[in-house]
Design a protein around this motif. Structure first.
Motif, PDB file in Angstrom:
ATOM      1  N   THR A   1      12.273  37.044  -3.355  1.00  0.00           N
ATOM      2  CA  THR A   1      10.956  37.378  -3.905  1.00  0.00           C
ATOM      3  C   THR A   1      10.859  36.956  -5.360  1.00  0.00           C
ATOM      4  O   THR A   1       9.847  36.394  -5.810  1.00  0.00           O
ATOM      5  CB  THR A   1      10.701  38.887  -3.773  1.00  0.00           C
ATOM      6  OG1 THR A   1      10.851  39.282  -2.413  1.00  0.00           O
ATOM      7  CG2 THR A   1       9.307  39.241  -4.243  1.00  0.00           C
ATOM      8  N   SER A   2      11.900  37.216  -6.118  1.00  0.00           N
ATOM      9  CA  SER A   2      11.916  36.838  -7.530  1.00  0.00           C
ATOM     10  C   SER A   2      11.784  35.330  -7.694  1.00  0.00           C
ATOM     11  O   SER A   2      11.050  34.851  -8.569  1.00  0.00           O
ATOM     12  CB  SER A   2      13.205  37.342  -8.179  1.00  0.00           C
ATOM     13  OG  SER A   2      13.248  37.030  -9.551  1.00  0.00           O
TER      14      SER A   2
ATOM     15  N   ARG B   1       1.950  31.213 -19.725  1.00  0.00           N
ATOM     16  CA  ARG B   1       1.180  32.441 -19.961  1.00  0.00           C
ATOM     17  C   ARG B   1       1.852  33.675 -19.361  1.00  0.00           C
ATOM     18  O   ARG B   1       1.511  34.805 -19.728  1.00  0.00           O
ATOM     19  CB  ARG B   1      -0.228  32.308 -19.360  1.00  0.00           C
ATOM     20  CG  ARG B   1      -1.129  31.326 -20.094  1.00  0.00           C
ATOM     21  CD  ARG B   1      -2.467  31.207 -19.391  1.00  0.00           C
ATOM     22  NE  ARG B   1      -2.347  30.527 -18.102  1.00  0.00           N
ATOM     23  CZ  ARG B   1      -3.200  30.669 -17.098  1.00  0.00           C
ATOM     24  NH1 ARG B   1      -4.213  31.519 -17.212  1.00  0.00           N
ATOM     25  NH2 ARG B   1      -3.032  30.001 -15.974  1.00  0.00           N
ATOM     26  N   LEU B   2       2.791  33.472 -18.441  1.00  0.00           N
ATOM     27  CA  LEU B   2       3.414  34.600 -17.754  1.00  0.00           C
ATOM     28  C   LEU B   2       4.905  34.364 -17.600  1.00  0.00           C
ATOM     29  O   LEU B   2       5.335  33.293 -17.163  1.00  0.00           O
ATOM     30  CB  LEU B   2       2.794  34.786 -16.360  1.00  0.00           C
ATOM     31  CG  LEU B   2       3.441  35.850 -15.471  1.00  0.00           C
ATOM     32  CD1 LEU B   2       3.192  37.250 -16.025  1.00  0.00           C
ATOM     33  CD2 LEU B   2       2.913  35.739 -14.038  1.00  0.00           C
ATOM     34  N   HIS B   3       5.702  35.390 -17.976  1.00  0.00           N
ATOM     35  CA  HIS B   3       7.129  35.421 -17.692  1.00  0.00           C
ATOM     36  C   HIS B   3       7.378  36.434 -16.584  1.00  0.00           C
ATOM     37  O   HIS B   3       6.720  37.477 -16.531  1.00  0.00           O
ATOM     38  CB  HIS B   3       7.938  35.858 -18.918  1.00  0.00           C
ATOM     39  CG  HIS B   3       7.721  35.031 -20.135  1.00  0.00           C
ATOM     40  ND1 HIS B   3       8.150  33.728 -20.253  1.00  0.00           N
ATOM     41  CD2 HIS B   3       7.115  35.328 -21.328  1.00  0.00           C
ATOM     42  CE1 HIS B   3       7.828  33.256 -21.447  1.00  0.00           C
ATOM     43  NE2 HIS B   3       7.196  34.211 -22.117  1.00  0.00           N
ATOM     44  N   ILE B   4       8.332  36.151 -15.736  1.00  0.00           N
ATOM     45  CA  ILE B   4       8.791  37.111 -14.744  1.00  0.00           C
ATOM     46  C   ILE B   4      10.133  37.672 -15.202  1.00  0.00           C
ATOM     47  O   ILE B   4      11.054  36.906 -15.526  1.00  0.00           O
ATOM     48  CB  ILE B   4       8.955  36.457 -13.355  1.00  0.00           C
ATOM     49  CG1 ILE B   4       7.617  35.918 -12.848  1.00  0.00           C
ATOM     50  CG2 ILE B   4       9.555  37.445 -12.359  1.00  0.00           C
ATOM     51  CD1 ILE B   4       6.574  36.978 -12.565  1.00  0.00           C
ATOM     52  N   ALA B   5      10.239  38.988 -15.284  1.00  0.00           N
ATOM     53  CA  ALA B   5      11.533  39.615 -15.539  1.00  0.00           C
ATOM     54  C   ALA B   5      12.355  39.465 -14.261  1.00  0.00           C
ATOM     55  O   ALA B   5      12.158  40.188 -13.286  1.00  0.00           O
ATOM     56  CB  ALA B   5      11.361  41.084 -15.919  1.00  0.00           C
ATOM     57  N   ARG B   6      13.255  38.503 -14.273  1.00  0.00           N
ATOM     58  CA  ARG B   6      13.932  38.067 -13.046  1.00  0.00           C
ATOM     59  C   ARG B   6      14.790  39.175 -12.439  1.00  0.00           C
ATOM     60  O   ARG B   6      15.407  39.963 -13.142  1.00  0.00           O
ATOM     61  CB  ARG B   6      14.829  36.871 -13.342  1.00  0.00           C
ATOM     62  CG  ARG B   6      14.111  35.632 -13.841  1.00  0.00           C
ATOM     63  CD  ARG B   6      15.093  34.539 -14.183  1.00  0.00           C
ATOM     64  NE  ARG B   6      16.018  34.956 -15.241  1.00  0.00           N
ATOM     65  CZ  ARG B   6      17.336  35.053 -15.100  1.00  0.00           C
ATOM     66  NH1 ARG B   6      17.905  34.791 -13.937  1.00  0.00           N
ATOM     67  NH2 ARG B   6      18.104  35.419 -16.116  1.00  0.00           N
TER      68      ARG B   6
ATOM     69  N   LEU C   1       9.185  43.540  -8.645  1.00  0.00           N
ATOM     70  CA  LEU C   1       8.532  42.698  -7.645  1.00  0.00           C
ATOM     71  C   LEU C   1       8.535  43.320  -6.251  1.00  0.00           C
ATOM     72  O   LEU C   1       8.157  42.664  -5.276  1.00  0.00           O
ATOM     73  CB  LEU C   1       9.230  41.336  -7.596  1.00  0.00           C
ATOM     74  CG  LEU C   1       9.187  40.559  -8.918  1.00  0.00           C
ATOM     75  CD1 LEU C   1      10.271  39.503  -8.956  1.00  0.00           C
ATOM     76  CD2 LEU C   1       7.823  39.932  -9.127  1.00  0.00           C
ATOM     77  N   ALA C   2       8.931  44.594  -6.137  1.00  0.00           N
ATOM     78  CA  ALA C   2       9.138  45.190  -4.814  1.00  0.00           C
ATOM     79  C   ALA C   2       7.861  45.290  -4.001  1.00  0.00           C
ATOM     80  O   ALA C   2       7.923  45.303  -2.768  1.00  0.00           O
ATOM     81  CB  ALA C   2       9.767  46.573  -4.960  1.00  0.00           C
ATOM     82  N   ASP C   3       6.701  45.378  -4.647  1.00  0.00           N
ATOM     83  CA  ASP C   3       5.455  45.580  -3.911  1.00  0.00           C
ATOM     84  C   ASP C   3       4.410  44.518  -4.200  1.00  0.00           C
ATOM     85  O   ASP C   3       3.209  44.768  -4.051  1.00  0.00           O
ATOM     86  CB  ASP C   3       4.884  46.965  -4.211  1.00  0.00           C
ATOM     87  CG  ASP C   3       5.636  48.058  -3.479  1.00  0.00           C
ATOM     88  OD1 ASP C   3       5.872  47.903  -2.272  1.00  0.00           O
ATOM     89  OD2 ASP C   3       6.024  49.056  -4.123  1.00  0.00           O
ATOM     90  N   ILE C   4       4.841  43.329  -4.609  1.00  0.00           N
ATOM     91  CA  ILE C   4       3.870  42.248  -4.711  1.00  0.00           C
ATOM     92  C   ILE C   4       3.486  41.792  -3.306  1.00  0.00           C
ATOM     93  O   ILE C   4       4.095  42.208  -2.311  1.00  0.00           O
ATOM     94  CB  ILE C   4       4.412  41.065  -5.541  1.00  0.00           C
ATOM     95  CG1 ILE C   4       5.525  40.309  -4.789  1.00  0.00           C
ATOM     96  CG2 ILE C   4       4.906  41.539  -6.897  1.00  0.00           C
ATOM     97  CD1 ILE C   4       5.931  39.011  -5.457  1.00  0.00           C
TER      98      ILE C   4
END
Length: 505
Positions: A273-274, A287-292, A390-393
């Motif tokens: 998912t990550s 514009r967006l970072h994901i906390a991996r 990211l558990a509930d995207i």
């Protein structure tokens, strides 16, 4: 001064564990009752509850007629107002100043357990409000997450913590700023995804981080070892470990709406998912970072698992801060009204464009105030966003394919191609969890949304946001029915603003 079982229980416990806070707790109870009652009244007025037959607004407030003929009367309710208080609501002329007592008197399906949650919410909120407010700006990034005592601004069970004693709330809740000593549970045959830290292995066993509340109340006599010290964050069961890493632990009690455990499904697909979210976010021009997600491990049951992820605070550049969106209202409190409106409008433009672009590609974030963080410069201007947990995207394989992206290596509940479901998830979280609390009322929210959507490229999702009723989670209905994702449709603040403009013009 204590009107209910939860209030009395916490008061008695405080007398034994922190007597110096007992008087402050009692003094905070009336304000806590009024704050939770305001959230409950919002739900009663605006949600599709099956036992309410009609709603009538008048000069002296709102009357709700129940299907059994009884009548509720209370003050006007702006669904986007924050920081409000309701002193009392009348049921057939009898005033009720405590939300739990009102819910019990209503005698509706699901009302008894919900009344108990409201009781916990009031008592815990009063206890939270006894925490001394931090003096000065945060010295550490995670201190941003320990500044607000009130929890979700719209949820009636904003501070419900069933199973937590007064001593445990003081020891584990972020607003009390404790250091929490995690436990480590040896698990042989654990499911592991990603590179698990070598120091958390013991021969064939994986050492899974466990919240001490979980170790004491849920895992029973299972052997655990002393773990690292950590700082609790906004979600309470997620903690800062230092060294650029956060850990999400299982906590098998219902906080706000959900039981906060970690499913075997979440462990299995945590890294995949990550990777999907990162790949899509990388196409947004920075514009967006994901906390991996770094790694996940579990024993195959939802009560014993943990997820390790990158700290969102690593994405701050020189002279920048990373602030959870839930804490932005406090951050902007020292700005002039003009500067504050300017800053939150800039944030709205950034957040709406990012979330709509992601939705168009096929990734839907739960962009509420805990999960979404803003990277701001020295003047408080939003520069970029960071998203964590990211558990509930939701991911749409069809939309990914339309943009030439490979199908996600996932199955199950994270996948959804239904446009209505995707929009509801994206818009309700962003507006209810981020923009609504920043706006604080319907008029300002309409202003923010008008500014944020004015120059965006036309898509069906943008058209829905600008013209249709806004979907929001029916938080009260969900607790009464014990079902996830129940919805209310609220008047679109942009449509209300346009109508007012025409009338005044």
């Amino acid at each position: 001064m204590c009107d209910t079982p939860a209030e009395r229980e916490l008061a008695e416990e405080l007398e034994s564990v922190r007597r110096e806070s007992a008087s402050a707790y009692l003094a905070a109870l009336p304000g806590a009752r009024a704050a939770v009652l305001a959230r409950l009244w919002r739900g009663l007025v605006h949600e599709p509850l099956p036992w309410i037959a009609a709603r009538v607004s008048g000069r002296d407030g709102i009357v709700l007629r129940l299907v059994d003929g009884r009548r509720l009367h209370g003050p006007p309710s702006d669904p986007w107002a924050t920081g409000t208080a309701v002193a009392a609501v009348e049921l057939d002329g009898v005033p009720y100043g405590h939300p739990a007592l009102l819910m019990a008197a209503l005698r509706v399906p699901g009302g008894a357990p919900f009344a108990a949650e409201l009781d916990h919410s009031v008592a815990s909120l009063a206890l939270s409000r006894t925490a001394p407010r931090p003096a000065g700006p945060p010295a550490e990034p995670w201190e941003w997450e320990q500044r607000s005592p009130d929890g979700h601004p719209y949820h009636p069970t904003c501070r419900s913590r069933p199973g937590f004693s007064a001593a445990e709330q003081l020891a584990y809740a972020p607003e009390h700023r404790p250091v929490v000593g995690l436990r480590l549970a040896p698990v042989t045959g654990a499911t592991v995804r990603g590179p698990w830290p070598a120091e958390w292995r013991d021969g064939d066993a994986v050492l899974v981080p466990v919240h001490p509340w979980q170790a004491g109340h849920v895992l029973g006599g299972r052997r655990t070892l002393p773990g690292p010290p950590a700082h609790p964050l906004l979600s309470l069961r997620t903690l800062d470990l230092g060294a650029r890493m956060h850990v999400k632990t299982a906590l098998s009690t219902r906080l706000t709406s959900q039981v906060r455990d970690i499913s075997a499904y979440s462990v299995e697909y945590a890294l995949a998912t990550s990777e999907v979210a990162e790949r899509v976010a990388n196409g947004l021009g920075g514009r967006l970072h994901i906390a991996r997600t770094l790694a996940a491990a579990g024993a195959g049951t939802p009560d014993l698992a943990a997820v390790l992820r990158e700290s969102p605070y690593v994405h701050a550049g020189t002279g920048e801060q990373v602030i959870p969106v839930a804490e932005l209202p406090g951050h902007y409190a020292s700005h002039s009204p003009h500067e504050r409106l300017e800053r939150i409008t800039e944030f709205a433009r950034l957040a709406v464009s990012v979330c709509l672009d992601l939705l168009d590609v096929g990734v839907v974030l739960e962009a509420h105030g805990q999960n979404l963080l803003a990277v701001v410069d020295g003047e408080g201007r939003p520069q970029r966003l960071v998203y964590r947990d990211l558990a509930d995207i939701r991911i749409s394989p069809a939309r990914l394919a339309r943009h030439g992206l490979p199908p996600p290596p996932l199955t199950g509940r994270l996948l959804n191609d239904d446009p209505t479901a995707l929009r509801r998830k994206a818009l309700s979280c962003l507006i209810t969890g981020a923009l609504g609390p920043l706006a604080g009322n319907t008029t300002t929210l309409g202003t923010l949304l008008e500014a944020a959507t004015r120059d965006l490229p036309p898509t069906p999702d943008l058209r829905a946001l600008r013209t249709e009723e806004l979907p929001v989670k029916a938080l009260t209905l969900m607790r009464l029915s014990s079902k996830d994702d129940q919805w209310a449709l609220l008047p679109n603040p942009m449509s209300v603003k346009r109508r007012r403009g025409k009338v005044s013009g």
